[in-house]
Write an enzyme that holds these catalytic residues in place. Sequence first.
Site, mmCIF file in Angstrom:
data_model
loop_
_atom_site.group_PDB
_atom_site.id
_atom_site.type_symbol
_atom_site.label_atom_id
_atom_site.label_comp_id
_atom_site.label_asym_id
_atom_site.label_seq_id
_atom_site.Cartn_x
_atom_site.Cartn_y
_atom_site.Cartn_z
ATOM 1 N N GLU A 262 0.826 -3.059 -11.795
ATOM 2 C CA GLU A 262 2.119 -3.746 -11.917
ATOM 3 C C GLU A 262 2.487 -4.055 -13.366
ATOM 4 O O GLU A 262 1.740 -4.698 -14.086
ATOM 5 C CB GLU A 262 2.098 -5.053 -11.112
ATOM 6 C CG GLU A 262 3.451 -5.768 -11.110
ATOM 7 C CD GLU A 262 3.530 -6.930 -10.131
ATOM 8 O OE1 GLU A 262 4.583 -7.592 -10.104
ATOM 9 O OE2 GLU A 262 2.542 -7.179 -9.402
ATOM 10 N N LYS A 278 6.187 -6.467 -4.329
ATOM 11 C CA LYS A 278 6.037 -7.329 -3.156
ATOM 12 C C LYS A 278 5.978 -6.442 -1.936
ATOM 13 O O LYS A 278 6.941 -5.740 -1.618
ATOM 14 C CB LYS A 278 7.213 -8.320 -3.022
ATOM 15 C CG LYS A 278 7.029 -9.589 -3.802
ATOM 16 C CD LYS A 278 5.868 -10.395 -3.261
ATOM 17 C CE LYS A 278 5.301 -11.351 -4.300
ATOM 18 N NZ LYS A 278 3.909 -11.665 -4.003
#
Length: 457
Positions: A262, A278
Site C-alpha cells: 500500500e 480497503k
Amino acid sequence: MKTMIRKLPFYRELAEVFERYRKQELAVFLDSSLENDMGQYSVIGLNPYLVLKEEDGVFYRNGKPEPGSFESELKECFRRYREENPTKLPLTAGAIGYFSYDYGRKFEQIRTRHQKKIRMPEALFAFYDLLIIEDKKARALYVTARGELEPQEQALKRLEEELEPQEQTPDSLKQERSPQRHDHLADFTPNFEKEEYKQTVAQMISYIVEGDIYIANMTQQLRVNSTKDPYEVYRYLRTYNPSPFGGYFNYGDFQIVSASPERFLLVKDGRIETRPIKGTRRRGSTPEEDAALKKELQESSKDRSELLMIVDLERNDLNHVCEPGTVEVTEHFAVETYATVFHLVTTVTGKMKEELQAMDLVEAAFPGGSITGAPKIRAMEIIDELEHDRRGLYTGSIGYLSLDGSCDLNIVIRTAVYQDGVYHLGVGGGITCESELEFEYEETLQKAKAVLEAIAD
C-alpha cells in the site's frame, strides 16, 4: 554542494547488490520486488551523514538530544539543502526512514494508555551520502554521491568498483540460492484470544451504531520467538510475496522487514497521490476459486462502502494542503492481485500548494485514514481504548523524502520488526456496522500469513 549522479556501464539486480552492504548499520533498502507501475525503482541508502530521530518525546540530531522538534528540523533541512532532481529517477538525494503510528498520535494529540514494548524511535530519517538506484524496466543502475563524508569522485569510483560484477551468475545458481518454499507458518503468540478479539470488534461496532464513528481499523499484535535472521525473512518475502513498497532496514538494535502493498503518499512535480486499500480476500487454491474470490471482492457492498468512507477522509486530508478544486478520484474500486490476497484500492490525487513541502503533507494526513478510521480523531481514541498494545511502527509509514520536494511513503502493513529474538507484527482490518465477527478475525490471520510463512524455519 551539488549531488553527483552517474549511470553505471553494467547492470545488476539491486537485491544482489544489497548482499554486500546489508550488515552496515543504518543501511536501508527500499525494494520494489513486485514490478509494476508503482514498482519500477529500488533504492539502497549508505553512509548517513545526518540522522534525525524522535524517541520518547525527545528530538535527537546525530545521536545527541537537541532543542526543537523532529518535524521542524526536517522542514528546515529541506529548505536549506533543496536541490532539483535533473533525472527521471525518483530520488537522487535526500532522506530515507520511517514514521511510526505512535509518532502520528502527536499530530492529533491522542494520548496512549499502553506501555512501549519495542525499543525504537517513534520516527527516524537519515540523510544518505551515497545512493544506489535500480531502474528495473530499463535494467539500469545509477549511483549518486553528496560528498558530505567522502569526495564525490572518489566515492563514485569506489562504488563502481565494488558493484562491478566479477562474473555472470548463471540462472541455475540464482535458483539454487533462492530460499526454499514451504507451506507452514511460524508459531505465534497473539495479544488477543480469538473470542476476546471478536468481542472487541463487537464493541467497536457499537461505537459505530451509536454514531461515534463510521468506520475504524481494529488490529491485534503477534509475537514470534525466533532466531531466524531477519535478512533471510526478507529474502523469503521478496521471493514469494513480492510487493511494490517493501524492503529491509538495518537499524542496529532492531531490523525492519517489509512487504507492504500500500502506497500512502506520493509527491512528484507538485502532484500528490494516495492509494487507500480497503477490502481483502484470500487467493483461491484453483483458478476457478481465485476468480470467484476476486469477483466477490469487486462486488462486495460492505468493502466498497468501507473504501468510500476512507476515500472521503483522504480527500478531506488532502484538501488542507492542495490547491482548491484539484483533489479528485482518478481510479475507483480497482482490484489488485498479490501472492496471498486480493485488495480493493482507490487512487486520489491533488495539486499541492506551492508554498508547502512534503512534511506539511505528512502533518496534515498522517496516520493514513485507511488504518485509522473516520472521523479520524475519534477513531484513534477508540483504537487506543480497545486495542491491547501500542501499534509502534505498524500502520505508520516507510519511505523517502527527496531534496527536490518529492516523496514516496508506504503504509506499514505486512511488516515485522525484529528485536532481541522476537518478531513483532500487527494485523487488522476495517470495521463497519456490516462487519461479521468471525470473518474479521479470520481476515487478520490471512493478512499475517505471508510474514508468518517467511519467519517459519
